[in-house]
Design a protein around this motif. Structure first.
Motif, PDB file in Angstrom:
ATOM      1  N   GLY A   1      55.209   1.486  -4.219  1.00  0.00           N
ATOM      2  CA  GLY A   1      53.927   0.763  -4.188  1.00  0.00           C
ATOM      3  C   GLY A   1      52.778   1.573  -4.760  1.00  0.00           C
ATOM      4  N   CYS A   2      53.074   2.528  -5.643  1.00  0.00           N
ATOM      5  CA  CYS A   2      52.036   3.423  -6.179  1.00  0.00           C
ATOM      6  C   CYS A   2      51.010   2.674  -7.034  1.00  0.00           C
ATOM      7  CB  CYS A   2      52.677   4.544  -6.989  1.00  0.00           C
ATOM      8  SG  CYS A   2      53.354   3.995  -8.577  1.00  0.00           S
ATOM      9  N   GLY A   3      51.399   1.568  -7.624  1.00  0.00           N
ATOM     10  CA  GLY A   3      50.450   0.745  -8.387  1.00  0.00           C
ATOM     11  C   GLY A   3      50.316   1.113  -9.856  1.00  0.00           C
ATOM     12  N   ALA A   4      51.078   2.090 -10.333  1.00  0.00           N
ATOM     13  CA  ALA A   4      50.966   2.488 -11.748  1.00  0.00           C
ATOM     14  C   ALA A   4      51.291   1.316 -12.672  1.00  0.00           C
ATOM     15  CB  ALA A   4      51.902   3.663 -12.034  1.00  0.00           C
ATOM     16  N   CYS A   5      52.247   0.522 -12.306  1.00  0.00           N
ATOM     17  CA  CYS A   5      52.636  -0.622 -13.152  1.00  0.00           C
ATOM     18  C   CYS A   5      51.530  -1.680 -13.177  1.00  0.00           C
ATOM     19  CB  CYS A   5      53.948  -1.235 -12.660  1.00  0.00           C
ATOM     20  SG  CYS A   5      53.942  -1.663 -10.916  1.00  0.00           S
TER      21      CYS A   5
ATOM     22  N   ILE B   1      50.480  -5.675  -6.004  1.00  0.00           N
ATOM     23  CA  ILE B   1      51.176  -5.026  -4.881  1.00  0.00           C
ATOM     24  C   ILE B   1      51.062  -5.946  -3.668  1.00  0.00           C
ATOM     25  CG2 ILE B   1      51.265  -3.023  -3.348  1.00  0.00           C
ATOM     26  CD1 ILE B   1      51.985  -2.282  -6.227  1.00  0.00           C
TER      27      ILE B   1
ATOM     28  N   ALA C   1      55.691  -3.654  -5.518  1.00  0.00           N
ATOM     29  CA  ALA C   1      55.254  -4.369  -6.726  1.00  0.00           C
ATOM     30  C   ALA C   1      55.898  -5.754  -6.766  1.00  0.00           C
ATOM     31  CB  ALA C   1      55.649  -3.579  -7.961  1.00  0.00           C
TER      32      ALA C   1
ATOM     33  N   TRP D   1      55.800   3.939 -17.109  1.00  0.00           N
ATOM     34  CA  TRP D   1      54.838   4.493 -16.157  1.00  0.00           C
ATOM     35  C   TRP D   1      55.362   4.535 -14.725  1.00  0.00           C
ATOM     36  CZ3 TRP D   1      50.662   7.002 -17.831  1.00  0.00           C
ATOM     37  CH2 TRP D   1      50.326   6.818 -19.177  1.00  0.00           C
ATOM     38  N   CYS D   2      56.518   3.969 -14.522  1.00  0.00           N
ATOM     39  CA  CYS D   2      57.096   3.986 -13.170  1.00  0.00           C
ATOM     40  C   CYS D   2      57.980   5.222 -13.033  1.00  0.00           C
ATOM     41  CB  CYS D   2      57.925   2.721 -12.907  1.00  0.00           C
ATOM     42  SG  CYS D   2      58.694   2.787 -11.287  1.00  0.00           S
TER      43      CYS D   2
ATOM     44  N   ASN E   1      59.457   6.261 -10.559  1.00  0.00           N
ATOM     45  CA  ASN E   1      60.542   6.088  -9.580  1.00  0.00           C
ATOM     46  C   ASN E   1      61.701   5.269 -10.163  1.00  0.00           C
ATOM     47  OD1 ASN E   1      59.189   7.402  -7.356  1.00  0.00           O
ATOM     48  ND2 ASN E   1      57.777   5.668  -7.448  1.00  0.00           N
TER      49      ASN E   1
ATOM     50  N   ALA F   1      61.907   2.259 -10.916  1.00  0.00           N
ATOM     51  CA  ALA F   1      62.074   0.976 -10.231  1.00  0.00           C
ATOM     52  C   ALA F   1      62.028  -0.202 -11.199  1.00  0.00           C
ATOM     53  CB  ALA F   1      60.994   0.812  -9.162  1.00  0.00           C
ATOM     54  N   ARG F   2      61.717   0.072 -12.453  1.00  0.00           N
ATOM     55  CA  ARG F   2      61.589  -1.016 -13.436  1.00  0.00           C
ATOM     56  C   ARG F   2      62.391  -0.679 -14.683  1.00  0.00           C
ATOM     57  NH1 ARG F   2      57.336  -3.734 -11.263  1.00  0.00           N
ATOM     58  NH2 ARG F   2      56.792  -5.011 -13.057  1.00  0.00           N
TER      59      ARG F   2
HETATM   60  S1  SF4 Z   1      57.393  -0.458  -9.530  1.00  0.00           S
HETATM   61 FE1  SF4 Z   1      57.158   1.734  -9.923  1.00  0.00          FE
HETATM   62  S2  SF4 Z   1      55.108   1.926 -10.833  1.00  0.00           S
HETATM   63 FE2  SF4 Z   1      55.194  -0.094  -9.857  1.00  0.00          FE
HETATM   64  S3  SF4 Z   1      54.394   0.195  -7.804  1.00  0.00           S
HETATM   65 FE3  SF4 Z   1      56.593   0.426  -7.651  1.00  0.00          FE
HETATM   66  S4  SF4 Z   1      56.971   2.616  -7.895  1.00  0.00           S
HETATM   67 FE4  SF4 Z   1      54.876   2.232  -8.633  1.00  0.00          FE
END
Ligand code: SF4
Ligand code: SF4
Length: 305
Positions: free
Chosen positions: A57-61, A72, A77, A93-94, A96, A98-99
């Motif tokens: 949930g870092c919000g970079a995306c 979010i 996300a 930019w993720c 982790n 996750a995408r």
């Molecule tokens: S998908 Fe990745 S970049 Fe987007 S909120 Fe989750 S961890 Fe962050």
């Protein structure tokens, strides 16, 4: 020439034809099998895949998405699929992972180069390269023909894993370069075919007859799914069809249904439909079907790929 999308290149594959093989999976299929365990293979376009458990949930995306498609919600996300065009910016930019975007283009030369990395394994095991999907026979056939011919000219065994639903001319174009067709039969009753697979089966069965008459080496592959085709009547229908049409069969593979691909539907925000109607066949039942084929003269019948 429009370049087909590839969604996976599987190395050291031992279930997609003889020996050790590299399987190249093309994205896009004209059928819509309810049990498809690779839903990212079904559509002909790029798709965003989201791995929920990795998202912090870092919000970079959210900040980077040019389409403003991400928000979010409850610490994760959420992507508006109507806005997302699978551009892939957010994947960079993720941190982790996750995408991901499913679907990548390669030139024929790049794919051949990739396949050639495992030349030694093919030579030692009698393996080669298998083109699969999605549906390889429903892609740009200029590209597929060029790929098959290049691999063939270099001395590699090329197998084609197909659902059979494509114009027969497509098969004719690559026939000279193909070692074995791994040919799916999923339902004999056109109504059941339509209900669980999305089309009727006339073209598929016609193409199988034509391929056999044209001298192709054919392995029949049957996904066995409780609630769809896991019964004696279907198996007998397949046997009768093969015999009546003198289909030349090298091998039969009975592939028990599994639902391990279910989680992938969530990654695409899609529902796994008809889940309740389908089930896993028991080992005993699979052995029973295997015996049925063997009794009918198909001695090279295996459970699994
Ligand atoms: S998908 Fe990745 S970049 Fe987007 S909120 Fe989750 S961890 Fe962050
Ligand atoms: S793939 Fe592109 S459009 Fe889709 S969410 Fe990511 S950045 Fe936005």
């Amino acid at each position: 020439m429009e370049t087909p999308l590839v969604f996976n290149i599987q190395k050291y594959s031992i279930h997609d034809g003889d020996g050790i093989r590299t399987s190249i999976f093309f994205k896009g299929c004209p059928l819509d099998c309810a049990w498809c365990h690779n839903p990212e293979s079904q559509r002909y376009y790029h798709e965003l895949m989201f791995f929920d458990s990795r998202c912090t949930g870092c919000g970079a995306c959210v900040a980077r998405c040019p389409q403003k498609a991400v928000s979010i919600v409850d610490g994760k996300a959420v992507t508006d699929r109507n806005l997302c065009n699978a551009c892939g910016v957010c994947t960079d930019w993720c941190y982790n992972s996750a995408r991901e975007v499913a679907g990548k283009t390669y030139t024929v030369e790049q794919l051949v180069k990739e396949a050639e990395k495992d030349r030694m394994f093919y030579e030692n095991s009698g393996g080669g390269i298998t083109l699969s999907g999605g549906e390889v026979m429903d892609q740009n056939m200029d590209y597929i023909e060029q790929l098959c011919k290049t691999l063939y000219d270099k001395g590699y065994s090329v197998d084609i894993d197909t659902c059979g639903y494509a114009p027969y001319e497509n098969f004719q174009r690559i026939l000279p370069y193909v070692d074995t067709f791994l040919y799916d039969i999923k339902a004999m009753d056109p109504k059941i075919h339509k209900e669980f697979i999305g089309t009727d089966n006339q073209l598929i069965l016609e193409n199988l007859i034509k391929l056999s008459r044209d001298g192709a080496k054919i392995n029949i592959r049957i996904p066995v799914v409780m609630g769809v085709n896991a019964d004696d009547a279907f198996m007998q229908d397949v046997i009768s069809f093969l015999k009546e049409n003198s289909i030349s069969v090298t091998q039969v593979n009975l592939l028990p249904y599994h639902n391990t691909g279910m989680h992938k539907y969530r990654k695409l925000d899609r529902a796994y439909l008809k889940e309740e109607e389908m089930g896993v066949p028991s080992g005993e039942l699979m052995e029973h079907f295997q015996a049925l084929f063997v009794e009918n003269g198909y001695s090279n019948t295996n459970i699994g790929g």
